[in-house]
Scaffold this motif. Structure first.
Motif, mmCIF file in Angstrom:
data_model
loop_
_atom_site.group_PDB
_atom_site.id
_atom_site.type_symbol
_atom_site.label_atom_id
_atom_site.label_comp_id
_atom_site.label_asym_id
_atom_site.label_seq_id
_atom_site.Cartn_x
_atom_site.Cartn_y
_atom_site.Cartn_z
ATOM 1 N N LYS B 65 52.253 70.045 9.311
ATOM 2 C CA LYS B 65 51.110 69.251 9.745
ATOM 3 C C LYS B 65 49.808 69.800 9.163
ATOM 4 N N ALA B 66 49.687 71.120 9.149
ATOM 5 C CA ALA B 66 48.484 71.740 8.580
ATOM 6 C C ALA B 66 48.367 71.391 7.092
ATOM 7 N N GLY B 67 49.484 71.462 6.379
ATOM 8 C CA GLY B 67 49.463 71.161 4.948
ATOM 9 C C GLY B 67 49.106 69.709 4.691
ATOM 10 N N SER B 84 50.107 71.636 -0.260
ATOM 11 C CA SER B 84 51.519 71.675 -0.666
ATOM 12 C C SER B 84 52.150 73.009 -0.304
ATOM 13 N N ALA B 85 51.389 74.095 -0.424
ATOM 14 C CA ALA B 85 51.919 75.420 -0.081
ATOM 15 C C ALA B 85 52.305 75.467 1.398
ATOM 16 N N GLY B 90 56.313 75.266 5.721
ATOM 17 C CA GLY B 90 56.814 74.689 6.965
ATOM 18 C C GLY B 90 58.203 74.098 6.821
ATOM 19 N N LYS B 91 58.418 73.397 5.693
ATOM 20 C CA LYS B 91 59.714 72.752 5.485
ATOM 21 C C LYS B 91 60.828 73.769 5.281
ATOM 22 N N GLU B 109 57.646 82.240 0.016
ATOM 23 C CA GLU B 109 58.149 82.087 -1.357
ATOM 24 C C GLU B 109 58.165 80.599 -1.752
ATOM 25 N N ALA B 110 58.622 79.756 -0.832
ATOM 26 C CA ALA B 110 58.644 78.305 -1.099
ATOM 27 C C ALA B 110 57.229 77.771 -1.290
#
Lengths: 333, 207
Positions: B65-67, B84-85, B90-91, B109-110
């Protein structure tokens, strides 16, 4: 720096409201979604053109919305690209079922936000083609930079591709002529002073009285280097050298020339510059088919100017001459 | 890390970019267009407002949500990159109100991978990556060495700060500063600087 504003945070929204009030018959402005659309959009079966970018470049892009040019424009914050939601809202608002062309100036932020918006539009079944404008030859086009910037040629891309869409061109055709115009264009700019953003309230950089920035962009970012101020005749010659080296024009070729003020340069000086351009191009056997002199792709109140030379085909000239009715550009309609 | 701590981190990040807004803008004026402080401040203020309005009950959902809020509110390059980061972070996290340290490292890392995919920047290009990469390396090394979240975050904050400082000597090869060529040398990168602020915020709230 003094400005005609109320609160720096409200400048873009209030200017948008003012644009809507000034052109009630031709434009429909969605203040909450932050886009400007043709009053008659969407037009069924017509390819729509959507552009956008940071505010502060007026009349680009909102001033080029109307018959024969853009269907919608998304202004971001000053010198900041619009966000994907905004671009998606504009794209959906003007899609007439024939697809949408996004005209995107090559800046990292604009490219990313338009890319995200195009993906969202595709998810909703709207075909989007992107035309990237990167005409500024002051930047080396290499893997070591973000690539050449989109500047003055944006106006030519929007006018010529817009005319093609108006006369019923298909999505691929409209995008193709837009890309051809970009490929045939080169631009170069000088700044005498920096512009001042409403939020910063002070010029983006300081220039000594006798120095100029060479190869500036349109966001107040400094240029490639500083030089001593020279007579206009010499500056024009240097700029045209860079332009014609990057995009050679052969003897007898026809061009459209844009002498563009960056916001704070009087027309008196722009016409003087155009006179020098005409002299140099005549010496080199280049035929100027059409020309445009004025403040079109600006950088707030920056004193400066850019030159754009586009090598054109007869077809491009025909489309350039086609009727256009927008706040910033109007002829034949 | 639980939901409360994740929220505290983003709140501290918002506080840090607000406090350092003028500095970020000054750095950006030197080699960019002078709006990084304003944009980051607007974006993180919107993040805090969105999370306060409807607080997610899972750590991953909170970062997603923040992203999304940053992508929707900021514009420019920093909105999509930081947005996107955080979305990728989060994902990548397992569902639930609390995540393990190893999962958080994987999420970070993602996040870095998302930044590199969208922006195409490599270490040494004078970008966010030059603070994020060393911060992540230090975080993972600390975790491997048995450190807790506070220890790993402190190591990451130090490495991010050093990474940001090291951008001063670099010539920009991505983003608007790249137009300056050699003239970009001698100025600290604003994006790397804001990244260092965000890692420092994590260290501050976990200390």
């Amino acid at each position: 720096m003094k400005k005609f504003i109320n609160d720096p945070a409200d400048v873009v929204a209030e200017a948008l409201a003012g644009l809507a009030a000034a052109h009630p018959d031709d434009l429909r402005v969605d203040v909450s979604e932050q886009y400007i659309a043709r009053a008659d959009a969407p037009r069924g079966g017509k390819v729509a053109l959507v552009s956008g970018g940071g505010s502060g470049h007026e009349p680009l892009h909102g001033g080029f919305v109307g018959t024969g040019m853009l269907d919608a424009a998304c202004p971001g914050e000053v010198f900041t690209s619009p966000v994907p939601d905004q671009i998606l809202a504009a794209t959906k608002a003007v899609d007439g079922g024939a697809g949408v062309v996004h005209v995107v100036k090559n800046y990292t932020g604009d490219v990313m936000n338009f890319q995200l918006a195009a993906e969202l539009a595709a998810d909703e079944g709207i075909a989007v083609e992107t035309v990237l404008v990167d005409d500024d030859v002051a930047v080396e086009n290499s893997t070591w930079t973000a690539g050449r910037r989109g500047t003055g040629a944006t106006l030519l891309v929007e006018k010529i591709a817009g005319a093609r869409a108006e006369e019923g061109g298909k999505l691929a055709e409209v995008a193709a002529i837009g890309r051809e115009v970009n490929t045939a264009s080169a631009s170069f700019a000088y700044a005498l002073t920096a512009g001042t953003t409403p939020a910063a309230g002070r010029p983006g950089f300081d220039l000594p009285e006798d120095e100029i920035e060479v190869g500036v962009g349109i966001h107040g970012e400094p240029g490639r280097r500083r030089e001593k101020l020279r007579p206009a005749r010499e500056l024009v010659r240097s700029a045209l050298d860079a332009i014609l080296e990057a995009k050679p024009v052969n003897d007898g070729d026809q061009v459209i020339v844009l002498v563009n003020g960056l916001g704070g340069t009087p027309l008196l000086e722009l016409y003087l510059v155009y006179g020098e351009v005409a002299t140099v191009l005549a010496e080199r056997g280049v035929r100027v088919a059409r020309r445009l002199v004025g403040n079109y792709v600006t950088s707030l109140d920056m004193a400066g100017m850019s030159l754009t030379v586009t090598r054109v085909t007869d077809e491009m000239i025909r489309l350039w001459d086609a009727p256009v009715r927008t706040p910033g550009l109007r002829w034949g309609a | 890390m639980d939901v409360a701590l994740a929220l505290a981190w983003l709140r501290a990040s918002a506080g840090a970019v607000a406090a350092e807004s003028d500095r970020l803008t000054r750095l950006d004026s030197a080699i960019g267009d002078g709006d990084h402080g304003v944009n980051m401040n607007r974006g993180f203020a919107a993040v805090v407002a969105a999370l306060d309005a409807t607080p997610p009950d899972a750590v991953g959902a909170l970062f997603v949500k923040a992203g999304g809020t940053l992508i929707s509110k900021v514009g420019g390059a920093s909105g999509p990159l930081y947005g996107s980061a955080l979305r990728a972070l989060g994902k990548a996290l397992p569902p639930g109100p609390e995540v393990e340290l190893a999962a958080l490292a994987g999420g970070l890392e993602a996040g870095l991978e998302a930044v590199r995919k969208l922006g195409g920047a490599e270490p040494g290009d004078k970008t966010i990556v030059d603070a994020y990469r060393p911060a992540l390396d230090a975080f993972e090394e600390a975790v491997a060495g048995g450190a807790d979240l506070a220890g790993a975050a402190a190591a990451a904050a130090r490495a991010a700060d050093e990474g940001a400082r090291a951008t001063t000597a670099m010539q920009a090869r991505k983003g608007r500063a790249s137009y300056l060529g050699e003239r970009s040398i001698g100025h600290q990168d604003p994006g790397a600087t804001s990244t260092a602020l965000i890692f420092k915020a994590l260290a501050d709230v976990t200390a």
